[in-house]
Design a protein around this motif. Structure first.
Motif, PDB file in Angstrom:
ATOM      1  N   LEU A 177       0.835  -1.201   0.055  1.00 18.64           N
ATOM      2  CA  LEU A 177       0.033   0.141  -0.093  1.00 18.64           C
ATOM      3  C   LEU A 177       0.897   1.273   0.021  1.00 18.64           C
TER       4      LEU A 177
ATOM      5  N   ASP B 285       2.426   4.238  -1.521  1.00 17.27           N
ATOM      6  CA  ASP B 285       2.328   5.082  -2.675  1.00 17.27           C
ATOM      7  C   ASP B 285       3.579   5.862  -2.815  1.00 17.27           C
TER       8      ASP B 285
ATOM      9  N   TRP C 212      -0.962   5.869  -6.354  1.00 18.62           N
ATOM     10  CA  TRP C 212      -2.218   5.553  -5.637  1.00 18.62           C
ATOM     11  C   TRP C 212      -3.342   4.929  -6.573  1.00 18.62           C
TER      12      TRP C 212
ATOM     13  N   GLU D  39      -5.013   1.171  -6.149  1.00 21.74           N
ATOM     14  CA  GLU D  39      -6.325   1.192  -6.036  1.00 21.74           C
ATOM     15  C   GLU D  39      -6.921   0.148  -6.914  1.00 21.74           C
TER      16      GLU D  39
ATOM     17  N   ARG E 129       0.498   1.188   6.565  1.00 24.04           N
ATOM     18  CA  ARG E 129       0.049   2.263   7.300  1.00 24.04           C
ATOM     19  C   ARG E 129       1.099   2.906   7.885  1.00 24.04           C
TER      20      ARG E 129
ATOM     21  N   ARG F  46       0.782   8.272   5.918  1.00 24.23           N
ATOM     22  CA  ARG F  46       0.072   7.570   4.742  1.00 24.23           C
ATOM     23  C   ARG F  46      -0.951   6.840   5.742  1.00 24.23           C
TER      24      ARG F  46
ATOM     25  N   TRP G  32      -4.617   7.047   5.438  1.00 27.95           N
ATOM     26  CA  TRP G  32      -5.902   6.738   4.819  1.00 27.95           C
ATOM     27  C   TRP G  32      -5.735   5.359   3.878  1.00 27.95           C
ATOM     28  N   GLN G  33      -4.884   4.915   3.375  1.00 30.34           N
ATOM     29  CA  GLN G  33      -4.677   4.284   2.287  1.00 30.34           C
ATOM     30  C   GLN G  33      -5.457   2.797   2.597  1.00 30.34           C
TER      31      GLN G  33
ATOM     32  N   ARG H   5      -9.019   2.969   2.966  1.00 30.05           N
ATOM     33  CA  ARG H   5      -9.602   2.783   1.633  1.00 30.05           C
ATOM     34  C   ARG H   5      -9.455   1.400   1.103  1.00 30.05           C
ATOM     35  N   ALA H   6      -8.725   0.706   0.804  1.00 29.76           N
ATOM     36  CA  ALA H   6      -8.437  -0.497   0.610  1.00 29.76           C
ATOM     37  C   ALA H   6      -9.324  -1.547   1.301  1.00 29.76           C
TER      38      ALA H   6
END
Ligand code: SAH
Length: 584
Positions: free
Chosen positions: A470, A472, A477, A481, A500, A504, A506-507, A510-511
């Protein structure tokens, strides 16, 4: 402070203690056995060293209150009553390790030494370069030269330069001048090298030359053999350094050549005339060209074969004996330039017993080790004395990869280390991007974080799964995604690396949201922080719980595994069914 205090309380212990006192009358003295604890304490403060025939536990308990800084503790060796083991318990580096060896010589016990730098022994000379095909010209000087290396005497190392050899301690070095060397270690295919008088010299024969041979149809093995031997002798090349014979492929069944090779234990390599035609040689012949379609057989085949064995096609071989002729045969000798060696070594997730024996062997094989400081600290005690360590900090991946490749290019044996598997989101690919055909590359697999984590969680990888990083930092991103979406649609179990960090944050959320669109919200999620390292923590959760705040527990030291729609939690364990129907 003087002498070695020897303390024993039982009859067997006293008998063994007596033997030490007899062996070292000027040094060893028995200390009172009536009140052993007092005597031990007194010996520890008064003597230069102590040999205790009490158990390690008893000895340590008595001495514990007196222990100070490790640099000024009196060396203490404990010996069991059966005199099987002499254990260096305290003060290993300032006497106890040596004392354990001395005691063992007298009592026939085994020295037990546990300080890190002494547990990994110096590269043994009897197998030095063995995997490269080195042979010893004469085993005679092995013991003397070995003793000089171990005692720290100046030992000159000659000719080892371009061979990817394991390390030797600092006292064994090419720069030791003539006249100062106590011994010489020489890697040479030459028979004429003189030895300094009185200086023991250990000579290794590297497999460094190829004999090229051509012959008329029917030339006898005797004639070919005599020519080959004479060519080697005139060139001053040791037959033990011959890798084999090379010739043109129309001679593949030429009995004279085959028999001469067989008698000497050599292999025969054949090349098509067209390949030999491309090799530049000093003595081409138009007559030969007319007969076999290449102007040179012996010289061209020797050069070609040596170049292939060494630094890749067409480069790096030199002719050491130009073509010689007998009535019906020709011979020439070429020397190869060896290739450096890059081992890309995965150390596993952390714990020592999750590094493979092969990874450990490669670390000991290397004379240069390159890696991130935190991983090198994990394995420093495994490296042999004399290993050069090149550390770099986080983020300098490209530089690390380049350094490792450049070191290998000089001919060295280099290990580039990484955690987990070095090919998984790690150093192997940047290194192989730089590496050319001029070095050998060996990959040593390691247990990657997801596999180590899955075993703590249960069996989440029992069916198809995907790895997704994850991060980026190097990948946009949108691309990440897209892959997460594909994984969601394909219903794969997924292992998230680099999930995480503070920046970073929020990734991962989101995933998980994307996955939740395609699988139930109670799908199991397992995350493990610091797998097989101090502070290891495995947590079972669900997509829903993770989205409701569970992600907060995840950082860059964590790997996250999200189940497929078939994954379940069974008795607290994460299980992805294999999903096959067995036919009975
Ligand atoms: N080559 C490594 C991966 C390097 S990428 C390997 O094969 O394991 C770095 C990421 O790997 C970390 O952010 C984390 O997600 C994961 N990772 C590596 N070691 C880990 C460990 N001991 N415990 C948990 N996660 C780990």
């Amino acid at each position: 402070m003087s002498g070695i205090g020897v303390i024993a309380v039982t009859a067997r212990g006293r008998a063994a203690a007596e033997r030490l006192v007899e062996a070292w009358p000027d040094e060893a003295r028995p200390v009172g056995a009536d009140r052993p604890a007092d005597a031990l304490r007194a010996a520890f403060t008064e003597c230069a060293a102590v040999v205790s025939f009490l158990a390690v536990g008893a000895t340590v308990r008595v001495l514990a209150p007196l222990l100070g800084d490790k640099t000024d503790d009196t060396p203490v060796v404990c010996v069991d009553e059966g005199t099987r083991h002499a254990v260096a318990v305290l003060g290993g580096h300032h006497g106890a390790n040596d004392l354990a060896h001395r005691v063992s010589e007298v009592l026939g016990s085994h020295p037990v030494v546990t300080t890190a730098s002494d547990t990994v022994s110096v590269t043994p000379l009897d197998s030095y370069g063995h995997d490269l095909g080195f042979t010893l010209a004469d085993r005679g000087p092995l013991a003397t030269v070995g003793a000089a290396v171990l005692s720290g005497d100046p030992v000159r190392v000659e000719g080892a330069g371009e061979w990817p050899l394991p390390p030797l301690p600092g006292n064994a070095d090419p720069s030791v001048p003539t006249g100062r060397a106590s011994a010489v270690i020489r890697v040479s295919d030459r028979t004429g090298d003189g030895a300094e008088p009185g200086v023991p010299t250990l000579t290794y024969r590297p497999p460094s030359v190829v004999v090229g041979v051509g012959s008329a149809r029917g030339a006898g093995a005797d004639e070919v053999g005599r020519l080959v031997d004479r060519t080697l002798a005139e060139a001053g090349v040791a037959p033990d350094s011959v890798r084999g014979i090379a010739t043109v492929d129309i001679k593949a069944d030429e009995e004279g050549i085959l028999a001469a090779a067989r008698e000497r234990g050599w292999e025969v390599t054949c090349y098509p005339a067209a390949d030999l035609n491309e090799v530049r040689v000093p003595n081409p012949s138009e007559t030969v060209r007319a007969e076999v379609g290449t102007p040179s057989v012996a010289e061209a085949a020797a050069l070609r074969c040596a170049a292939e064995a060494g630094r890749g096609l067409g480069a790096g071989a030199e002719l050491v004996a130009a073509k010689r002729k007998s009535g019906n045969a020709t011979a020439a000798v070429a020397r190869l330039r060896p290739r450096g060696r890059l081992a890309v070594v995965g150390l596993g997730p952390g714990a020592r017993d999750q590094a493979t024996p092969r990874a450990v062997a490669e670390l000991r094989r290397a004379s240069v080790v390159v890696g991130l400081d935190q991983y090198l600290d994990q394995v420093r005690d495994l490296l042999r004395p004399g290993t050069r360590v090149v550390v770099s900090g986080l983020g300098q991946e490209e530089e690390r990869a380049r350094t490792a490749v450049e070191e290998a290019r000089t001919g060295a044996a280099v290990a580039l280390v990484g955690s987990g598997d070095a090919g998984v989101y790690a150093m192997a690919s940047p290194a192989l991007d730089f590496a050319g055909a001029d070095i050998d590359v060996v990959g040593v697999p390691g247990i990657t974080a997801a596999v180590a984590a899955s075993n703590l969680l249960g069996a989440p990888l029992g069916h198809d799964h995907a790895y997704v990083s994850l991060s980026d930092l190097h990948t946009p991103w949108e691309a990440i995604e897209r892959r997460v979406r594909a994984v969601a649609e394909g219903d794969f179990t997924v292992c998230f690396y680099n999930p995480r960090s503070k920046k970073r944050d929020w990734q991962l959320t989101r995933a998980l949201e994307i996955l939740a669109e395609h699988r139930p919200s109670d799908t199991p999620v397992g995350h493990v922080r610091q797998v097989s390292r101090e502070g290891e923590r495995a947590t079972m959760s669900t997509i829903q719980e993770m989205l409701a705040g569970g992600v907060e527990e995840v950082d860059m030291f964590t790997v996250v595994i999200v189940g497929s729609s078939a994954s379940r939690t069974v008795a607290g364990r994460f299980v992805t069914p294999r999903g096959y129907r067995w036919r009975g």
